[in-house]
Write a protein that holds these residues in place. Structure first.
Motif: not given
Length: 291
Positions: A141-154, A184-197
């Motif tokens: 989606s063009d909304e880009k609702n998933f937030i990652f820690d960077g390109a080339n990341s695991s 910083e996730l709470d600054k972006y309503p409706n977005k979802i963070g994607v992190v390693g456990l």
């Protein structure tokens, strides 16, 4: 007099040569020497814990853990800039071929832990789960609702492989660093963070505690069933985004890199993995005999 000087010189030369040989041999031992391990930020906690455990067991060893994006760490391993790289993604046939050609070793991943990519939202979010369909559609989606820690990341690499896509074909937002994604996730309503456990899995770590207080981990719903990134979900590989961490080395003999890998896969190393809040890959059955 000349003969005496000649004898003294030969003795001195022999002592120097043998002294250097002994020092060189000692530096190549599995329990003595220095080594750099490259790891994606997502695996830093467990990698550091294993390195600390190894250095306690072998005080004459020195291990430096350096964080680097997974793809770049793999390239540095091929260039002999480090002895070991921690990986999670499945290498392509071309990458395996490059490894075997550059390193001159057969591709033999040393698996040591089950980790997971998790989807997180702020603690006060009303969202309680996420479906595979939401993830698949959201990553295009063009909304880009998933937030990652960077390109080339695991994390990005693994999600892309799970969705059978290339990272370049996915649409997402970036906040550099998993810790920053969470904070910083709470600054972006409706977005979802994607992190390693492993970023938040260490049970008794104050920094991990603070991060866990900010978010909640969303169960992933797949084929009508909900799966959590807990020990059971990872042990049985039921949680859809469970991934196996493994070591790759360019060391051809049994020296410090091979010693560290063996240590990480033994019972002691696996207990460290478990204390990190991850699922040990090698489980050793225990038999108790009553007399």
């Amino acid at each position: 007099m000349k003969n005496n000087l000649r004898i003294l010189f030969i003795v001195f030369l022999g002592t120097t040569i043998f002294g250097c040989s002994e020092k060189k041999e000692k530096s190549l031992s599995y329990n003595n020497g220095e080594m750099t391990i490259l790891t994606d930020e997502s695996f830093k906690s467990v990698t550091e814990a294993l390195a600390e455990g190894y250095m306690i067991s072998y005080p004459e060893s020195k291990i430096k853990v350096v964080t680097k994006k997974e793809d770049l760490g793999f390239l540095d391993l091929l260039s002999n800039k480090a002895k070991i790289a921690v990986m999670s993604k499945d290498l392509s046939p071309q990458e395996k071929e490059a490894y075997e050609k550059q390193v001159d070793l057969k591709f033999t991943p040393a698996r040591f832990a089950a980790d997971a990519v998790v989807f997180v939202v702020p603690k006060n979010s009303t969202k309680t789960s996420i479906t595979m369909e939401e993830i698949t559609q959201g990553m295009q989606s063009d909304e880009k609702n998933f937030i990652f820690d960077g390109a080339n990341s695991s994390n990005l690499n693994f999600v892309a492989q799970k969705l059978k896509k290339l990272p370049k074909d996915l649409k997402y937002s970036i906040i550099p660093g998993s810790k920053n994604v969470i904070e910083e996730l709470d600054k972006y309503p409706n977005k979802i963070g994607v992190v390693g456990l492993n970023t938040i899995s260490r049970p008794y770590d104050k920094n991990a505690d603070k991060l866990r207080e900010l978010i909640k981990i969303l169960p992933v719903v797949h084929n009508g069933k909900s799966y959590n990134a807990d020990f059971e979900g990872m042990r049985e590989m039921k949680y859809p985004f469970t991934r196996v961490l493994y070591f790759l080395t360019n060391e051809g003999s049994f020296n410090i890199a091979s010693g560290f890998i063996r240590y990480s896969c033994t019972h002691l190393g696996q207990k460290i993995v478990q204390k990190e809040g991850l699922q040990p890959y090698n489980i050793y059955p225990r038999e108790v005999q009553m007399r």
